[in-house]
Scaffold this motif. Structure first.
Motif, mmCIF file in Angstrom:
data_model
loop_
_atom_site.group_PDB
_atom_site.id
_atom_site.type_symbol
_atom_site.label_atom_id
_atom_site.label_comp_id
_atom_site.label_asym_id
_atom_site.label_seq_id
_atom_site.Cartn_x
_atom_site.Cartn_y
_atom_site.Cartn_z
ATOM 1 N N ILE A 75 0.837 -1.201 0.000
ATOM 2 C CA ILE A 75 0.000 0.000 0.000
ATOM 3 C C ILE A 75 0.870 1.249 0.000
ATOM 4 O O ILE A 75 0.568 2.227 -0.687
ATOM 5 C CB ILE A 75 -0.967 -0.042 1.206
ATOM 6 N N ASP A 76 2.007 1.177 0.725
ATOM 7 C CA ASP A 76 2.916 2.323 0.743
ATOM 8 C C ASP A 76 3.443 2.617 -0.649
ATOM 9 O O ASP A 76 3.560 3.763 -1.067
ATOM 10 C CB ASP A 76 4.086 2.051 1.694
ATOM 11 N N ARG B 275 0.829 4.286 -2.604
ATOM 12 C CA ARG B 275 0.728 5.679 -2.165
ATOM 13 C C ARG B 275 1.814 6.527 -2.801
ATOM 14 O O ARG B 275 1.578 7.627 -3.256
ATOM 15 C CB ARG B 275 0.892 5.740 -0.638
ATOM 16 N N ASP C 95 1.242 7.114 -6.371
ATOM 17 C CA ASP C 95 0.121 8.033 -6.499
ATOM 18 C C ASP C 95 0.581 9.468 -6.259
ATOM 19 O O ASP C 95 0.170 10.385 -6.960
ATOM 20 C CB ASP C 95 -0.965 7.637 -5.504
ATOM 21 N N LEU D 276 -11.018 1.147 -2.999
ATOM 22 C CA LEU D 276 -9.632 1.595 -2.862
ATOM 23 C C LEU D 276 -9.537 3.111 -2.943
ATOM 24 O O LEU D 276 -8.854 3.743 -2.141
ATOM 25 C CB LEU D 276 -8.769 0.964 -3.956
ATOM 26 N N LEU E 59 -8.026 5.193 0.084
ATOM 27 C CA LEU E 59 -6.692 5.759 -0.085
ATOM 28 C C LEU E 59 -6.733 7.206 -0.556
ATOM 29 O O LEU E 59 -5.847 7.983 -0.284
ATOM 30 C CB LEU E 59 -5.889 4.922 -1.081
ATOM 31 N N ARG E 60 -7.746 7.575 -1.343
ATOM 32 C CA ARG E 60 -7.700 8.838 -2.064
ATOM 33 C C ARG E 60 -9.108 9.333 -2.320
ATOM 34 O O ARG E 60 -9.561 9.363 -3.456
ATOM 35 C CB ARG E 60 -7.064 8.532 -3.415
ATOM 36 N N LYS F 66 -9.762 8.666 9.568
ATOM 37 C CA LYS F 66 -9.572 9.903 8.820
ATOM 38 C C LYS F 66 -10.722 10.868 9.006
ATOM 39 O O LYS F 66 -10.741 11.916 8.366
ATOM 40 C CB LYS F 66 -9.444 9.576 7.336
#
Lengths: 385, 327
Positions: A2-3, A6, A9, A352, A356-357, B107
């Motif tokens: 995942i890092d 990221r 991205d 996702l 994440l975003r 978050k």
């Protein structure tokens, strides 16, 4: 893992930002020129024959579908995305029943424009008109727009006072209701048999049609892309108007907006109605092109796919949602082997992207800032659920 | 418009409605529990139910269950089915919480983001059971997946037959089992939330998360607990569904989930007893409506009920809030 995603991205976003900055730094005439070039390219796309780019064409694979046909679908989906973006991206209302408006637009032209529809037959009998008579295509445009706009107001009026998550479920129910009504009201919509002979700009489908036929889809694509460009222009104007600013204010903080004198209900209803009209327009184009519709084409799953293309692309940003729509319509056609997996892929992409975003792949700057603010607040006060 | 049929067989329609509504009520509990504590609609809960039905089907396939087994075996199959479905559904619900909701809660994401994530998850689960698993296991266990996205029949464990007749109302044994066990499950859950230590923690977090945290309630654990509890109830509903209707499909959750959500809102979302009341009420309204109009309008009736309730009494029949039921 995942890092790593990221990190990639972040690099990608930085590249996007620098492209955006460089774009804004260009002199105005250069920007206008490249925009015109882009538009010309859009119109040239169905004829695409540049060596090295022909692999993009969906008919370059064996058994691939008609390239112009795919482009037409892309254009219709972009129109849907732009309309849904007004509702989700600008006003912040989650509408899960957008397919309902799409269906209403499609059924509007089918019911009033086709000689096979029970409604037209009834009018013919009532006013002693010849059996070839039907409402002209150009008038059907207005019928479709007005019907979908009114249905947006009818749905929005009682429900827009509710909390956002309730609204989502109610609209989901609405999408399903429209499909069931279209299936069950056989006296009006011919039910599961569907309606054929839906007219195009040259009247009902016939071998005499010179331009808008069933085989050559290029003119349809050009028509759709023209509509899309006009709507992009109109929505952009709207976004930067008083109405658009009110939407953003309501999305960011409804109570604060109300205190500042923006009446949330009124502007939410506006967003809902305008979004509905755009969805109806897209449905109208879709029905004219295929000349046949039946209720199974308006499945609620499609509604969720529409939401997916808006949120994955980047809600609030018209470029983002258009890219989302094109990806959704184009990829399964070009890469047939993955076509089966498109629902799964878009479901995964939704999860996702949201985790994440949440601002989407090509975000609107303002939306990204909003979400960052919230995350910062969460760090200051971790006790909140 | 067929009022004559409705009134001449009103008892029969009521019983049919109750047995349908009992299943809605059990699913509705999942929505209500999560909503009561987190103020969020767990859209993926319908798929928690779907996974439960597949678990039941899988177990019965693995055990080689035939139609109409002798009574002793039938009871065994049902008990095992309940356990497996509860584990599968509870596990799915928990996994959803861990994978999707927890990172978002960290978050402080806006509610709509939770909802969109849940929709995405629901799509993924539907596709996993309709496409991925059939591709992987379709040849191995055709009765469980087939070619994918098809209706799958389940073996009949208890043959449906009329138990007794009151007037012209025939009460069917499976219907009776469904209603009684749903009410019993509800009663146990109600006792758990209102009378036990863990239940007190749940109510405390629902009332005021910060204060509950100060009083030593582990919030994360409470959240996991409510997801698991909702999942177990959905698993029970899945077993009852399999007994009563005898089929499943990967897309079965969508309409059922919407109806269960309607039931939860109707009774007052966040209110456990409301879920039961709302479920039973919705089941009856639906069957009455289907009799008056036609059975293909059934789904429309449920949604119209939802819109009317939200318009005139958005807090439902009994009012919202899990926290209000004090110890």
């Amino acid at each position: 893992m995942i890092d790593k995603i990221r990190d990639l991205d972040r690099k990608r976003t930085n590249a996007l930002h620098s492209v955006g900055d460089r774009w804004r730094a260009l002199p105005k005439w250069q920007r206008a020129l490249s925009f015109v070039a882009f538009v010309i390219f859009l119109y040239y796309l169905p004829l695409l024959g540049i060596p090295g780019l022909t692999w993009l064409r969906t008919d370059s694979i064996s058994g691939g579908s008609n390239w112009a046909g795919v482009l037409f679908t892309c254009a219709v989906y972009v129109l849907v995305a732009i309309g849904l973006n007004v509702v989700i991206g600008l006003a912040g209302l989650l509408d899960l029943g957008y397919i309902g408006f799409f269906a209403i637009g499609a059924y509007a032209v089918a019911l009033f424009g086709s000689v096979n529809s029970p409604v037209v037959k009834w009018i013919q009998a009532e006013f002693n008109l010849p059996t070839t008579w039907a409402v002209a295509w150009a008038i059907c445009v207005f019928i479709a727009l007005v019907m979908s706009l009114i249905s947006g107001v009818i749905l929005g009026w009682p429900t827009l006072r509710l909390r956002g998550d309730y609204l989502a479920i109610v609209t989901l129910g609405f999408g399903e209701i429209i499909r069931i009504v279209a299936r069950n009201l056989e006296g009006v919509t011919r039910g599961p048999q569907g309606i054929s002979a839906i007219p195009g700009p040259e009247g009902p489908p016939s071998p005499d049609n010179q331009v808008f036929g069933l085989v050559d889809v290029k003119p349809w694509y050009w028509l759709a892309i023209t509509v899309v460009l006009l709507m992009v222009f109109a929505v952009r104007r709207l976004e930067n108007s008083r109405v658009g600013r009110s939407w953003l204010a309501i999305r960011e903080d409804e109570d604060a907006a109300a205190v500042m004198g923006v009446y949330p209900f009124k502007f939410k209803l506006w967003a809902f109605a305008i979004g509905a009209a755009l969805g109806g327009f897209a449905g109208f184009l879709f029905a004219s092109r295929y000349a046949f519709i039946d209720p199974t084409q308006f499945n609620v799953n499609l509604s969720i796919l529409f939401v997916a293309m808006v949120v994955v692309g980047g809600s609030g940003n018209m470029v983002g949602v258009s890219v989302g729509a094109v990806l959704l319509a184009y990829l399964p056609e070009r890469f047939r082997e993955v076509a089966d997996y498109r629902w799964l892929a878009f479901g995964l992409a939704m999860v996702l992207v949201m985790i994440l975003r949440p601002q989407g792949l090509i975000p609107s700057t303002r939306r990204a800032r909003e979400l960052k603010d919230r995350a910062a607040e969460a760090e200051e006060a971790p006790a909140h659920v | 418009m067929n009022f004559a049929d409705l009134f001449s067989h009103i008892g029969q329609h009521t019983v049919d409605g109750l047995s349908k509504g009992a299943i809605y009520a059990l699913i509705a509990l999942g929505y209500t529990l999560v909503y009561g504590v987190l103020r969020l609609i767990n859209f993926a809960h319908s798929e928690v139910f779907m996974v439960g039905t597949f678990a039941v089907l899988g177990l019965w396939t693995a055990l080689g269950v035939e139609n109409n087994p002798p009574l002793g075996q039938a009871v065994l199959f049902l008990v095992l089915g309940l356990i497996v479905a509860a584990i599968a559904s509870g596990g799915t619900a928990l996994a959803i919480e861990r994978v999707a909701y927890r990172p978002l809660r960290r978050k402080n994401a806006p509610p709509l983001i939770f909802l969109i994530t849940a929709i995405g998850l629901s799509l993924v689960l539907v596709e996993v059971f309709g496409l991925v698993l059939p591709k992987l296991l379709g040849d191995l266990v055709p009765s469980m997946f087939g070619r994918g996205r098809i209706i799958l029949g389940m073996p009949t464990i208890i043959e449906q037959k009329t138990l007794f007749t009151i007037g012209n109302t025939e009460i069917n044994n499976v219907q009776l089992i469904v209603i009684v066990s749903a009410v019993a499950m509800m009663a146990v859950l109600d006792w758990f939330i209102n009378r036990t230590r863990y239940g007190r923690g749940v109510r405390a977090v629902a009332q005021n998360p910060e204060t509950a945290a100060l009083m030593g309630v582990n919030q994360e654990r409470v959240i996991m607990l409510i997801f698991v509890l909702g999942g177990i109830m959905a698993g029970a509903a899945a077993l009852l569904w399999g007994m009563r209707f005898g089929f499943t499909q990967n897309s079965i959750g969508f309409v059922l989930g919407l109806k269960a959500f309607t039931a939860a809102v109707l009774g007052g979302i966040g209110n456990l007893r409301g879920a039961l009341l709302g479920g039973l009420f919705l089941g009856i309204v639906e069957v009455y409506g289907a009799t008056i109009f036609a059975s293909n309008w059934e789904d429309v009736i449920a949604f119209v009920v939802l819109v009317i309730v939200l318009m005139f009494r958005p807090t439902g029949i009994l009012g919202e809030s899990l926290g209000r039921a004090r110890a």
